[in-house]
Design a protein around this motif. Structure first.
Motif, PDB file in Angstrom:
ATOM      1  N   ALA A   1     -10.934 -43.941 -38.564  1.00 20.78           N
ATOM      2  CA  ALA A   1     -12.346 -44.049 -38.207  1.00 20.78           C
ATOM      3  C   ALA A   1     -12.570 -43.686 -36.749  1.00 20.78           C
ATOM      4  O   ALA A   1     -13.552 -43.011 -36.403  1.00 20.78           O
ATOM      5  CB  ALA A   1     -12.846 -45.467 -38.498  1.00 20.78           C
ATOM      6  N   TRP A   2     -11.668 -44.106 -35.883  1.00 20.51           N
ATOM      7  CA  TRP A   2     -11.830 -43.792 -34.452  1.00 20.51           C
ATOM      8  C   TRP A   2     -11.713 -42.298 -34.209  1.00 20.51           C
ATOM      9  O   TRP A   2     -12.527 -41.696 -33.494  1.00 20.51           O
ATOM     10  CB  TRP A   2     -10.778 -44.537 -33.635  1.00 20.51           C
ATOM     11  N   LEU A   3     -10.692 -41.641 -34.800  1.00 21.72           N
ATOM     12  CA  LEU A   3     -10.519 -40.209 -34.595  1.00 21.72           C
ATOM     13  C   LEU A   3     -11.658 -39.407 -35.201  1.00 21.72           C
ATOM     14  O   LEU A   3     -12.071 -38.379 -34.660  1.00 21.72           O
ATOM     15  CB  LEU A   3      -9.192 -39.747 -35.198  1.00 21.72           C
ATOM     16  N   ALA A   4     -12.151 -39.865 -36.345  1.00 21.45           N
ATOM     17  CA  ALA A   4     -13.241 -39.134 -36.999  1.00 21.45           C
ATOM     18  C   ALA A   4     -14.553 -39.264 -36.255  1.00 21.45           C
ATOM     19  O   ALA A   4     -15.401 -38.357 -36.323  1.00 21.45           O
ATOM     20  CB  ALA A   4     -13.406 -39.626 -38.436  1.00 21.45           C
ATOM     21  N   GLY A   5     -14.748 -40.365 -35.519  1.00 23.34           N
ATOM     22  CA  GLY A   5     -16.039 -40.589 -34.879  1.00 23.34           C
ATOM     23  C   GLY A   5     -16.012 -40.650 -33.371  1.00 23.34           C
ATOM     24  O   GLY A   5     -17.047 -40.937 -32.755  1.00 23.34           O
ATOM     25  N   ALA A   6     -14.871 -40.365 -32.729  1.00 23.24           N
ATOM     26  CA  ALA A   6     -14.793 -40.457 -31.268  1.00 23.24           C
ATOM     27  C   ALA A   6     -15.626 -39.371 -30.600  1.00 23.24           C
ATOM     28  O   ALA A   6     -15.801 -38.272 -31.150  1.00 23.24           O
ATOM     29  CB  ALA A   6     -13.327 -40.334 -30.830  1.00 23.24           C
ATOM     30  N   PRO A   7     -16.151 -39.637 -29.410  1.00 22.99           N
ATOM     31  CA  PRO A   7     -16.933 -38.616 -28.686  1.00 22.99           C
ATOM     32  C   PRO A   7     -16.090 -37.376 -28.398  1.00 22.99           C
ATOM     33  O   PRO A   7     -14.881 -37.462 -28.187  1.00 22.99           O
ATOM     34  CB  PRO A   7     -17.314 -39.337 -27.377  1.00 22.99           C
ATOM     35  N   VAL A   8     -16.756 -36.223 -28.387  1.00 19.58           N
ATOM     36  CA  VAL A   8     -16.048 -34.962 -28.158  1.00 19.58           C
ATOM     37  C   VAL A   8     -15.324 -34.973 -26.819  1.00 19.58           C
ATOM     38  O   VAL A   8     -14.196 -34.470 -26.696  1.00 19.58           O
ATOM     39  CB  VAL A   8     -17.044 -33.781 -28.230  1.00 19.58           C
ATOM     40  N   GLU A   9     -15.931 -35.567 -25.787  1.00 16.16           N
ATOM     41  CA  GLU A   9     -15.302 -35.593 -24.464  1.00 16.16           C
ATOM     42  C   GLU A   9     -13.978 -36.344 -24.504  1.00 16.16           C
ATOM     43  O   GLU A   9     -12.999 -35.942 -23.860  1.00 16.16           O
ATOM     44  CB  GLU A   9     -16.237 -36.252 -23.438  1.00 16.16           C
ATOM     45  N   ARG A  10     -13.936 -37.421 -25.262  1.00 18.51           N
ATOM     46  CA  ARG A  10     -12.706 -38.197 -25.371  1.00 18.51           C
ATOM     47  C   ARG A  10     -11.636 -37.411 -26.118  1.00 18.51           C
ATOM     48  O   ARG A  10     -10.464 -37.418 -25.745  1.00 18.51           O
ATOM     49  CB  ARG A  10     -13.000 -39.521 -26.083  1.00 18.51           C
ATOM     50  N   LEU A  11     -12.034 -36.714 -27.169  1.00 17.48           N
ATOM     51  CA  LEU A  11     -11.081 -35.909 -27.919  1.00 17.48           C
ATOM     52  C   LEU A  11     -10.523 -34.780 -27.063  1.00 17.48           C
ATOM     53  O   LEU A  11      -9.329 -34.469 -27.121  1.00 17.48           O
ATOM     54  CB  LEU A  11     -11.753 -35.343 -29.171  1.00 17.48           C
ATOM     55  N   LEU A  12     -11.390 -34.150 -26.261  1.00 12.61           N
ATOM     56  CA  LEU A  12     -10.927 -33.077 -25.394  1.00 12.61           C
ATOM     57  C   LEU A  12      -9.916 -33.592 -24.375  1.00 12.61           C
ATOM     58  O   LEU A  12      -8.940 -32.905 -24.051  1.00 12.61           O
ATOM     59  CB  LEU A  12     -12.108 -32.426 -24.679  1.00 12.61           C
ATOM     60  N   ALA A  13     -10.132 -34.799 -23.871  1.00  7.74           N
ATOM     61  CA  ALA A  13      -9.184 -35.371 -22.912  1.00  7.74           C
ATOM     62  C   ALA A  13      -7.820 -35.592 -23.549  1.00  7.74           C
ATOM     63  O   ALA A  13      -6.786 -35.468 -22.884  1.00  7.74           O
ATOM     64  CB  ALA A  13      -9.739 -36.688 -22.372  1.00  7.74           C
ATOM     65  N   LEU A  14      -7.794 -35.907 -24.845  1.00  8.85           N
ATOM     66  CA  LEU A  14      -6.528 -36.133 -25.535  1.00  8.85           C
ATOM     67  C   LEU A  14      -5.823 -34.841 -25.897  1.00  8.85           C
ATOM     68  O   LEU A  14      -4.590 -34.806 -26.008  1.00  8.85           O
ATOM     69  CB  LEU A  14      -6.774 -36.950 -26.809  1.00  8.85           C
ATOM     70  N   THR A  15      -6.572 -33.782 -26.100  1.00  8.88           N
ATOM     71  CA  THR A  15      -5.975 -32.545 -26.610  1.00  8.88           C
ATOM     72  C   THR A  15      -5.746 -31.485 -25.538  1.00  8.88           C
ATOM     73  O   THR A  15      -4.967 -30.562 -25.747  1.00  8.88           O
ATOM     74  CB  THR A  15      -6.867 -31.936 -27.702  1.00  8.88           C
ATOM     75  N   ARG A  16      -6.419 -31.603 -24.419  1.00  6.13           N
ATOM     76  CA  ARG A  16      -6.432 -30.511 -23.439  1.00  6.13           C
ATOM     77  C   ARG A  16      -5.026 -30.107 -22.993  1.00  6.13           C
ATOM     78  O   ARG A  16      -4.676 -28.926 -22.988  1.00  6.13           O
ATOM     79  CB  ARG A  16      -7.284 -30.910 -22.227  1.00  6.13           C
ATOM     80  N   ASP A  17      -4.201 -31.048 -22.590  1.00  7.39           N
ATOM     81  CA  ASP A  17      -2.873 -30.727 -22.058  1.00  7.39           C
ATOM     82  C   ASP A  17      -1.840 -30.489 -23.145  1.00  7.39           C
ATOM     83  O   ASP A  17      -0.714 -30.112 -22.838  1.00  7.39           O
ATOM     84  CB  ASP A  17      -2.387 -31.853 -21.141  1.00  7.39           C
ATOM     85  N   ARG A  18      -2.186 -30.730 -24.378  1.00 10.11           N
ATOM     86  CA  ARG A  18      -1.220 -30.573 -25.464  1.00 10.11           C
ATOM     87  C   ARG A  18      -1.392 -29.265 -26.228  1.00 10.11           C
ATOM     88  O   ARG A  18      -0.651 -28.995 -27.167  1.00 10.11           O
ATOM     89  CB  ARG A  18      -1.329 -31.754 -26.432  1.00 10.11           C
TER      90      ARG A  18
END
Length: 569
Positions: free
Chosen positions: A375-392
């Motif tokens: 539920a968290w991954l499906a509904g998290a804000p885009v900015e938060r997701l970008l912070a998790l994925t940017r360096d990976r």
């Protein structure tokens, strides 16, 4: 020793168990690329074996790879020869090793405890998290576990049931082959220590073992070790090549004794494995408060089956705990032996209220954890997701996709839990097996394929290929194995462990030889002043590092990298 009156388990139940396990362990094979840690390194070495025909000395790019023996890479290369698809071949040895380990555990449990113990040994091993986690990775450890278990299967049969020389030879051969797969493969031979203790006590009847059988054991071990060691040493000594001689010294000295006694990485406290087993062996570790007293009672009665299985496991734990270098996967070979030892006790334990409460709670946490994370991954804000994925190097859409898979897993495990609780007999054991199968099916078919393009550097190297064009030449500096593995063309490297300053000198000469067509792919942290930064191209991030492309024209004419321009790798 087993009770011949033990009732036979219906064949359809065992067949269903095997199909469920096999399908969940195989789920997703061929759907992803090799991902760090370790997978790209072994797949790269195996691919080089196939491409060059040199199967004796594994390579990492232009350098010899002298950190692990090549047996596991042989298996991956042989799998490719059979299936002609590297995305299947790099995982196939681990899958087959896992299935073989499960069969060996079931067969040994049958011989020691009776037919009823088969499903408990097999199911108990399957539901422990670390077992399937390694079964679905393209790493050495699952193959090592299979060899260790094969050795124990033969040695325990020899020591407890049927003193035939071929069993001793097979057990020692598997230990020898395991030693040249990963240096600790000899550990099954420690089973002779608790066996010798039992013989010294003299209170337990054990089969007689002719002394001449020792020759079969020694011969078997030497044959296993010699599978790789003899041709490698013979070739290195006969060639007189300093590189091959240095490879032999590195493998036989630094990567064995020194790695154990004076570890230079993964340094952990002595109690580290207790916490690792408590977490990674869930849900089996939840049974420790009830299993340990039951084992102790049987050991005090000098039941040789329990004494040998548990005595050997304790020796392995002590062996690894004594080394300063520790990784949680090192103690995985203990798990099959412990599951065999637990098999006759599990039916009774699962009738106890405390055990059932602990395991029902485990299933509930698994379901709620999957639902919450999904539920968290499906509904998290885009900015938060970008912070998790940017360096990976991951696409932002990957995490919502993974969230959908986790939500599906949570719903399915919840349904299994509800159905089991509402059934008349509240079948806990089948619920654990089905929930575990669902977990690893989602893991293999949904989660890892979603991570694969970014984590494997496949997407990064595709961008590199598009940016430089099909006719350009490419070289790597400060690279990792996945970059060479995923490159879309033959590439040049200047070494992997050589000092980066030396690599830069060679890279400068290479770029200047044809600056119009040549590009250098490099780690942003490895830059030197000899490159015009205005001409560099930022190509993206992967594995928490930023990567650049330098065209040949970016090299400053006449510049020479200083010796301290970049640290040694």
């Amino acid at each position: 020793m087993p009770d011949s009156r033990t009732p036979r388990i219906p064949r359809r139940h065992l067949a269903l168990l095997w199909w469920l396990i096999a399908l969940s362990l195989a789920a997703g094979i061929g759907w992803r690329e090799p991902m760090p840690p370790d997978e790209p390194r072994f797949a790269l070495a195996a691919r080089t074996m196939v491409d060059t025909g040199d199967w004796l000395f594994p390579h990492r790019g232009s350098e010899l790879y002298a950190e692990k023996p090549p047996v596991f890479m042989w298996l991956q290369a042989a799998a490719f020869v059979l299936v002609r698809d590297w995305r299947i071949a790099f995982l196939l040895p681990s899958l087959l090793a896992a299935l073989g380990t499960l069969w060996l555990c079931g067969d040994l449990a049958r011989r020691l405890w009776g037919r009823r113990a088969v499903r408990w040994a097999v199911g108990g091993l399957f539901v422990c998290l670390q077992f399937a986690l390694q079964a679905k990775r393209g790493q050495i450890d699952m193959v090592l576990v299979a060899m260790t278990t094969l050795s124990l299967w033969a040695l325990l049969r020899y020591l407890l049931l049927t003193p035939r020389a071929w069993l001793l030879a097979l057990g020692c051969f598997a230990a020898g082959l395991g030693t040249v797969t990963k240096g600790v493969g000899f550990l099954p031979l420690l089973v002779f220590v608790p066996w010798g203790w039992l013989r010294a006590k003299g209170r337990t009847r054990l089969p007689a073992h002719p002394s001449v059988h020792a020759l079969a054991g020694v011969g078997g071990f030497l044959a296993g070790v010699g599978t790789w060691l003899a041709p490698m040493l013979g070739t290195a000594l006969a060639s007189g090549d300093p590189a091959l001689l240095a490879y032999a010294r590195e493998m036989l000295l630094r990567q064995t004794g020194e790695r154990y006694a004076n570890a230079w990485h993964h340094v952990q406290p002595a109690w580290y494995y207790l916490q690792a087993m408590a977490l990674l062996w869930l849900p089996g570790s939840l049974l420790a408060p009830w299993l340990l007293p039951a084992w102790w009672r049987r050991a005090r009665r000098l039941d040789p089956r329990v004494v040998l299985l548990l005595g050997w496991s304790l020796l392995v734990l002590a062996f690894f705990s004594a080394s300063p270098g520790k990784r949680e996967v090192y103690v995985l070979p203990m798990l099959p032996a412990l599951c065999v030892a637990a098999a006759p006790l599990l039916p009774g334990l699962l009738r106890r209220r405390g055990v059932r409460a602990a395991l029902w709670a485990y299933l509930a946490v698994l379901a709620l954890g999957a639902l919450g994370a999904g539920a968290w991954l499906a509904g998290a804000p885009v900015e938060r997701l970008l912070a998790l994925t940017r360096d990976r190097g991951l696409d932002a859409g990957v995490l919502p996709h993974m969230g959908a898979w986790l939500l599906a897993l949570g719903v399915m495990v919840s349904a299994v839990l509800a159905f089991a609780l509402r059934s008349p007999r509240r079948r806990l054991a089948p619920a654990l097996v089905v929930a575990t199968a669902l977990l690893w099916t989602c893991h293999g078919a949904g989660l890892l394929p979603a991570l694969s393009p970014g984590a494997s550097a496949q997407a990064l190297m595709q961008r590199v290929g598009r940016r430089i064009g099909p006719d350009a030449e490419l070289a790597l500096l400060g690279w990792r194995e996945q970059h060479l593995l995923q490159a879309d063309r033959p590439v040049v490297d200047f070494g992997f462990k050589r000092p980066l300053a030396t690599q830069w000198t060679d890279a400068g000469r290479w770029l200047q030889a044809d600056p119009a067509r040549r590009w250098l792919f490099l780690d942003a942290e490895a830059l030197v002043p000899c490159l015009d930064r205005a001409k560099l191209v930022a190509i993206g991030a992967s594995n928490r590092r930023r990567w650049l492309l330098a065209p040949g024209a970016a090299w400053i004419p006449g510049c020479t990298p200083s010796e301290d321009a970049a640290p040694a790798r």
